[in-house]
Scaffold this motif. Structure first.
Motif, PDB file in Angstrom:
ATOM      1  N   GLU A   1       0.842  -1.214   0.000  1.00  0.00           N
ATOM      2  CA  GLU A   1       0.000   0.000   0.000  1.00  0.00           C
ATOM      3  C   GLU A   1       0.874   1.259   0.000  1.00  0.00           C
ATOM      4  OE1 GLU A   1      -3.317   2.183   2.854  1.00  0.00           O
ATOM      5  OE2 GLU A   1      -2.625   0.153   3.298  1.00  0.00           O
ATOM      6  N   ARG A   2       1.994   1.216   0.739  1.00  0.00           N
ATOM      7  CA  ARG A   2       2.860   2.399   0.787  1.00  0.00           C
ATOM      8  C   ARG A   2       3.465   2.683  -0.575  1.00  0.00           C
ATOM      9  NH1 ARG A   2       4.713   5.250   4.836  1.00  0.00           N
ATOM     10  NH2 ARG A   2       3.885   3.737   6.354  1.00  0.00           N
ATOM     11  N   LEU A   3       3.804   1.640  -1.318  1.00  0.00           N
ATOM     12  CA  LEU A   3       4.348   1.840  -2.655  1.00  0.00           C
ATOM     13  C   LEU A   3       3.292   2.414  -3.583  1.00  0.00           C
ATOM     14  CD1 LEU A   3       6.875   1.472  -4.355  1.00  0.00           C
ATOM     15  CD2 LEU A   3       6.040  -0.803  -4.982  1.00  0.00           C
ATOM     16  N   ASP A   4       2.056   2.013  -3.399  1.00  0.00           N
ATOM     17  CA  ASP A   4       0.971   2.561  -4.241  1.00  0.00           C
ATOM     18  C   ASP A   4       0.791   4.057  -3.999  1.00  0.00           C
ATOM     19  OD1 ASP A   4       0.594   0.092  -5.307  1.00  0.00           O
ATOM     20  OD2 ASP A   4      -1.065  -0.447  -3.958  1.00  0.00           O
ATOM     21  N   THR A   5       0.876   4.470  -2.738  1.00  0.00           N
ATOM     22  CA  THR A   5       0.732   5.906  -2.452  1.00  0.00           C
ATOM     23  C   THR A   5       1.916   6.696  -3.014  1.00  0.00           C
ATOM     24  OG1 THR A   5       1.783   5.560  -0.311  1.00  0.00           O
ATOM     25  CG2 THR A   5      -0.636   5.509  -0.392  1.00  0.00           C
ATOM     26  N   MET A   6       3.109   6.093  -3.042  1.00  0.00           N
ATOM     27  CA  MET A   6       4.259   6.771  -3.634  1.00  0.00           C
ATOM     28  C   MET A   6       4.062   6.955  -5.129  1.00  0.00           C
ATOM     29  SD  MET A   6       8.248   5.568  -3.939  1.00  0.00           S
ATOM     30  CE  MET A   6       7.791   4.526  -5.333  1.00  0.00           C
ATOM     31  N   VAL A   7       3.522   5.903  -5.776  1.00  0.00           N
ATOM     32  CA  VAL A   7       3.260   6.004  -7.212  1.00  0.00           C
ATOM     33  C   VAL A   7       2.237   7.105  -7.489  1.00  0.00           C
ATOM     34  CG1 VAL A   7       2.274   4.805  -9.201  1.00  0.00           C
ATOM     35  CG2 VAL A   7       3.911   3.625  -7.717  1.00  0.00           C
ATOM     36  N   ALA A   8       1.220   7.172  -6.615  1.00  0.00           N
ATOM     37  CA  ALA A   8       0.217   8.229  -6.791  1.00  0.00           C
ATOM     38  C   ALA A   8       0.844   9.615  -6.626  1.00  0.00           C
ATOM     39  CB  ALA A   8      -0.925   8.028  -5.793  1.00  0.00           C
ATOM     40  N   TRP A   9       1.725   9.746  -5.644  1.00  0.00           N
ATOM     41  CA  TRP A   9       2.391  11.043  -5.444  1.00  0.00           C
ATOM     42  C   TRP A   9       3.262  11.400  -6.649  1.00  0.00           C
ATOM     43  CZ3 TRP A   9       7.438  12.542  -5.517  1.00  0.00           C
ATOM     44  CH2 TRP A   9       7.694  13.851  -5.089  1.00  0.00           C
ATOM     45  N   VAL A  10       3.987  10.401  -7.193  1.00  0.00           N
ATOM     46  CA  VAL A  10       4.833  10.663  -8.361  1.00  0.00           C
ATOM     47  C   VAL A  10       3.980  11.120  -9.528  1.00  0.00           C
ATOM     48  CG1 VAL A  10       6.358   9.589 -10.064  1.00  0.00           C
ATOM     49  CG2 VAL A  10       6.664   9.096  -7.641  1.00  0.00           C
ATOM     50  N   ARG A  11       2.819  10.494  -9.690  1.00  0.00           N
ATOM     51  CA  ARG A  11       1.940  10.908 -10.793  1.00  0.00           C
ATOM     52  C   ARG A  11       1.451  12.346 -10.588  1.00  0.00           C
ATOM     53  NH1 ARG A  11       0.570   6.928 -14.196  1.00  0.00           N
ATOM     54  NH2 ARG A  11       0.903   4.762 -13.558  1.00  0.00           N
ATOM     55  N   ARG A  12       1.106  12.713  -9.349  1.00  0.00           N
ATOM     56  CA  ARG A  12       0.676  14.099  -9.093  1.00  0.00           C
ATOM     57  C   ARG A  12       1.825  15.080  -9.373  1.00  0.00           C
ATOM     58  NH1 ARG A  12      -1.807  11.646  -4.515  1.00  0.00           N
ATOM     59  NH2 ARG A  12      -0.105  12.396  -3.169  1.00  0.00           N
ATOM     60  N   ARG A  13       3.026  14.701  -8.962  1.00  0.00           N
ATOM     61  CA  ARG A  13       4.176  15.579  -9.191  1.00  0.00           C
ATOM     62  C   ARG A  13       4.456  15.714 -10.678  1.00  0.00           C
ATOM     63  NH1 ARG A  13       6.586  20.033  -8.092  1.00  0.00           N
ATOM     64  NH2 ARG A  13       8.871  19.985  -8.382  1.00  0.00           N
ATOM     65  N   LEU A  14       4.301  14.616 -11.437  1.00  0.00           N
ATOM     66  CA  LEU A  14       4.485  14.678 -12.883  1.00  0.00           C
ATOM     67  C   LEU A  14       3.438  15.588 -13.530  1.00  0.00           C
ATOM     68  CD1 LEU A  14       5.444  10.979 -13.751  1.00  0.00           C
ATOM     69  CD2 LEU A  14       6.905  13.005 -13.954  1.00  0.00           C
ATOM     70  N   ALA A  15       2.213  15.498 -13.025  1.00  0.00           N
ATOM     71  CA  ALA A  15       1.165  16.376 -13.563  1.00  0.00           C
ATOM     72  C   ALA A  15       1.483  17.843 -13.274  1.00  0.00           C
ATOM     73  CB  ALA A  15      -0.186  16.001 -12.964  1.00  0.00           C
ATOM     74  N   GLU A  16       2.019  18.097 -12.092  1.00  0.00           N
ATOM     75  CA  GLU A  16       2.405  19.469 -11.738  1.00  0.00           C
ATOM     76  C   GLU A  16       3.544  19.953 -12.630  1.00  0.00           C
ATOM     77  OE1 GLU A  16       4.644  21.625  -8.023  1.00  0.00           O
ATOM     78  OE2 GLU A  16       3.205  20.015  -7.575  1.00  0.00           O
ATOM     79  N   LEU A  17       4.562  19.085 -12.856  1.00  0.00           N
ATOM     80  CA  LEU A  17       5.677  19.470 -13.716  1.00  0.00           C
ATOM     81  C   LEU A  17       5.215  19.680 -15.145  1.00  0.00           C
ATOM     82  CD1 LEU A  17       8.497  17.110 -12.410  1.00  0.00           C
ATOM     83  CD2 LEU A  17       8.328  19.585 -12.098  1.00  0.00           C
ATOM     84  N   ASP A  18       4.298  18.832 -15.629  1.00  0.00           N
ATOM     85  CA  ASP A  18       3.772  19.031 -16.983  1.00  0.00           C
ATOM     86  C   ASP A  18       3.067  20.370 -17.112  1.00  0.00           C
ATOM     87  OD1 ASP A  18       4.775  16.626 -17.806  1.00  0.00           O
ATOM     88  OD2 ASP A  18       2.917  15.507 -17.436  1.00  0.00           O
ATOM     89  N   ALA A  19       2.365  20.766 -16.040  1.00  0.00           N
ATOM     90  CA  ALA A  19       1.701  22.074 -16.067  1.00  0.00           C
ATOM     91  C   ALA A  19       2.717  23.209 -16.052  1.00  0.00           C
ATOM     92  CB  ALA A  19       0.739  22.191 -14.891  1.00  0.00           C
ATOM     93  N   LEU A  20       3.763  23.097 -15.173  1.00  0.00           N
ATOM     94  CA  LEU A  20       4.798  24.132 -15.114  1.00  0.00           C
ATOM     95  C   LEU A  20       5.511  24.293 -16.444  1.00  0.00           C
ATOM     96  CD1 LEU A  20       6.514  23.454 -11.673  1.00  0.00           C
ATOM     97  CD2 LEU A  20       5.260  25.514 -12.302  1.00  0.00           C
ATOM     98  N   LEU A  21       5.729  23.165 -17.149  1.00  0.00           N
ATOM     99  CA  LEU A  21       6.482  23.190 -18.397  1.00  0.00           C
ATOM    100  C   LEU A  21       5.613  23.357 -19.618  1.00  0.00           C
ATOM    101  CD1 LEU A  21       8.970  20.290 -17.556  1.00  0.00           C
ATOM    102  CD2 LEU A  21       9.466  22.738 -17.572  1.00  0.00           C
ATOM    103  N   SER A  22       4.340  23.501 -19.422  1.00  0.00           N
ATOM    104  CA  SER A  22       3.443  23.683 -20.571  1.00  0.00           C
ATOM    105  C   SER A  22       3.713  25.042 -21.213  1.00  0.00           C
ATOM    106  CB  SER A  22       1.987  23.595 -20.127  1.00  0.00           C
ATOM    107  OG  SER A  22       1.657  24.688 -19.275  1.00  0.00           O
ATOM    108  N   PRO A  23       3.542  25.177 -22.543  1.00  0.00           N
ATOM    109  CA  PRO A  23       3.790  26.464 -23.216  1.00  0.00           C
ATOM    110  C   PRO A  23       2.997  27.623 -22.609  1.00  0.00           C
ATOM    111  CG  PRO A  23       3.543  24.712 -24.826  1.00  0.00           C
ATOM    112  CD  PRO A  23       3.174  24.117 -23.499  1.00  0.00           C
ATOM    113  N   THR A  24       1.761  27.363 -22.185  1.00  0.00           N
ATOM    114  CA  THR A  24       0.943  28.458 -21.645  1.00  0.00           C
ATOM    115  C   THR A  24       1.534  28.980 -20.343  1.00  0.00           C
ATOM    116  OG1 THR A  24      -1.039  27.517 -22.650  1.00  0.00           O
ATOM    117  CG2 THR A  24      -1.359  29.077 -20.856  1.00  0.00           C
ATOM    118  N   PHE A  25       1.855  28.045 -19.413  1.00  0.00           N
ATOM    119  CA  PHE A  25       2.392  28.473 -18.119  1.00  0.00           C
ATOM    120  C   PHE A  25       3.798  29.079 -18.258  1.00  0.00           C
ATOM    121  CE2 PHE A  25      -0.248  26.041 -14.752  1.00  0.00           C
ATOM    122  CZ  PHE A  25      -1.406  26.551 -15.337  1.00  0.00           C
ATOM    123  N   LEU A  26       4.609  28.525 -19.180  1.00  0.00           N
ATOM    124  CA  LEU A  26       5.938  29.107 -19.389  1.00  0.00           C
ATOM    125  C   LEU A  26       5.837  30.538 -19.915  1.00  0.00           C
ATOM    126  CD1 LEU A  26       7.987  26.147 -20.957  1.00  0.00           C
ATOM    127  CD2 LEU A  26       8.194  27.122 -18.662  1.00  0.00           C
TER     128      LEU A  26
END
Length: 466
Positions: free
Chosen positions: A367-392
């Motif tokens: 279960e702890r590994l699943d929550t880490m994977v979920a956190w990584v996915r949220r962080r990736l979504a945040e990075l994708d937003a930061l690096l998106s052409p609109t936000f840049l």
């Protein structure tokens, strides 16, 4: 210092009059003649150039060898005069030589030393004739001379508002004023005038202020001690050295020889003193003196022009430095913005590697590994937003980072008190209706997108369950 060869100077003095060559090096005619004499350079005789202009042809002498090699090079102190000043001086001398009035011969007044003896009467009550022909602008000078009392050497000093500075003996006052009046009337025909200023009288030539004064050269004669001085030496001589005397070695008194002195600060290369001699009076020097004033005015204009050019060049250099500094600052901010993007891309690549590793098929599930994977996915979504052409684009505009150099350089310079905004990649909430965007923290951005539950909502839910 200007250096030329002896041969070059020889060619110059036989190609143009001495006065013109002397002006080129900022010397007087006599000064150049003395230099040519020291270097054994023959000069044309008087009247040579008049005969040449009349069409006569003379053979040029040969330049003899000199005994010492050091004489082969001629050194002139200071910098040569600017060409414009040389041209102005030469033209003024040639023009004034033909129009300067020929005044009657005025010889210097010889003042015997006995006239300034210790017991001679003072000149406080000196009466000066009030000539109706006197120049009206000389009245302040005349009044100042009448009021002045002779100093210990017998000279009277005139100074003050509208007064031409004068230091002369009483016997030279009338002669000096007569010449000065004639000179000023002649100078006015040439566009020059005497102007009354707050501190003194100033000569205006070509609308430039030329300060000059008139001085009388002192005559130095051996002092004849009085009986009182001889008694003092006899009384105290045994205490001091044998050469001690309680009287000056020389007496100074007016000589009757006047000098015109153009007041300058520092070396200029132009003649500034015109003194009477046994053969030349003030009237004989009127043309040369006015020509020197005209050249001085040309030099003032040339110096002002050079100063203005130097000022403009300094301002242009300052602007270039400011442009270079502003460009370097813009480049530094651009590099910082790009570095942030590169850091986020590296972080994203690391998170993707972690996610790929965590999602590999495994016999065991945690279960702890699943929550880490979920956190990584949220962080990736945040990075994708930061690096998106609109936000840049929004982040760059907010931090005033413009990669278009022409557009950035055309903007007005920021004031000195302006502190640039920090460069960072931010998350934004875009309001399409209002046409603006507001920065958000990672918590607010994830909450608005439902990636995490609000803390207050969780607490409310937990309280309801209880």
């Amino acid at each position: 210092m200007t250096r030329i060869s002896r041969q070059e100077l020889f060619e110059k003095v036989w190609a143009a009059p001495v006065s013109k060559v002397a002006a080129e090096f900022g010397l007087s005619d006599n000064g150049l003649r003395k230099i040519c004499g020291r270097h054994d350079i023959p000069l044309p005789s008087r009247g040579y150039w008049a005969q040449v202009h009349a069409g006569r042809v003379f053979p040029r002498p040969t330049l003899r060898q000199v005994k010492h090699s050091s004489l082969e090079e001629v050194a002139f102190e200071g910098a040569p005069l600017p060409p414009l000043v040389v041209a102005a001086l030469t033209e003024a001398k040639e023009r004034l030589a033909a129009v300067v009035p020929k005044s009657p011969e005025q010889k210097a007044v010889e003042v015997p030393p006995s006239a300034i003896a210790d017991d001679a009467p003072q000149f406080a009550e000196c009466e000066l004739s009030d000539s109706s022909a006197e120049h009206p602008k000389l009245l302040p000078t005349r009044k100042a001379l009448v009021r002045a009392k002779p100093d210990g050497r017998g000279f009277v000093h005139a100074e003050g508002r509208g007064v031409l500075p004068v230091v002369v003996g009483p016997q030279s006052i009338e002669r000096m004023l007569d010449w000065l009046g004639q000179f000023l009337r002649f100078a006015e025909t040439q566009g020059a005038r005497l102007d009354r200023k707050e501190e003194r009288a100033i000569f205006i030539v070509d609308e430039e202020e030329i300060a000059f004064r008139i001085e009388e050269k002192p005559e130095r004669t051996p002092h004849t001690p009085t009986s009182a001085q001889l008694a003092e030496k006899a009384k105290w001589g045994h205490i001091y050295s044998a050469s001690w005397t309680p009287w000056p070695k020389y007496d100074h008194s007016p000589s009757g020889k006047l000098s015109l002195v153009i007041e300058v600060h520092g070396a200029s290369g132009l003649r500034s003193t015109f003194s009477e001699t046994a053969t030349r009076s003030l009237a004989d020097m009127s043309g040369d003196f006015l020509a020197a004033c005209i050249a001085r005015a040309a030099l003032i204009k040339d110096n002002r022009r050079k100063a203005e050019i130097a000022r403009m060049e300094a301002e242009a250099a300052q602007r270039r430095q400011e442009r270079v500094k502003a460009f370097e600052q813009r480049e530094e901010r651009r590099e910082r913005f790009v570095e942030l993007i590169a850091d986020k891309l590296q972080e994203r690549a690391r998170l993707c590697a972690v996610l790929e590793h965590a999602e590999q098929p495994s016999a065991e599930e945690s279960e702890r590994l699943d929550t880490m994977v979920a956190w990584v996915r949220r962080r990736l979504a945040e990075l994708d937003a930061l690096l998106s052409p609109t936000f840049l684009d929004i982040s760059a505009r907010y931090a005033k980072v413009d990669f278009d150099e022409a557009r950035a350089a055309a903007r007005p310079t920021e004031p000195s008190w302006y502190y640039p905004r920090a460069i960072e990649l931010q998350l934004w909430r875009i309001d399409e209706e209002a046409g603006n965007a507001h920065s958000q923290s990672p918590y607010e951005w994830r909450r608005d997108r439902g990636l995490i539950a609000d803390v207050e909502e969780r607490r409310g839910t937990a309280a309801g369950e209880d």
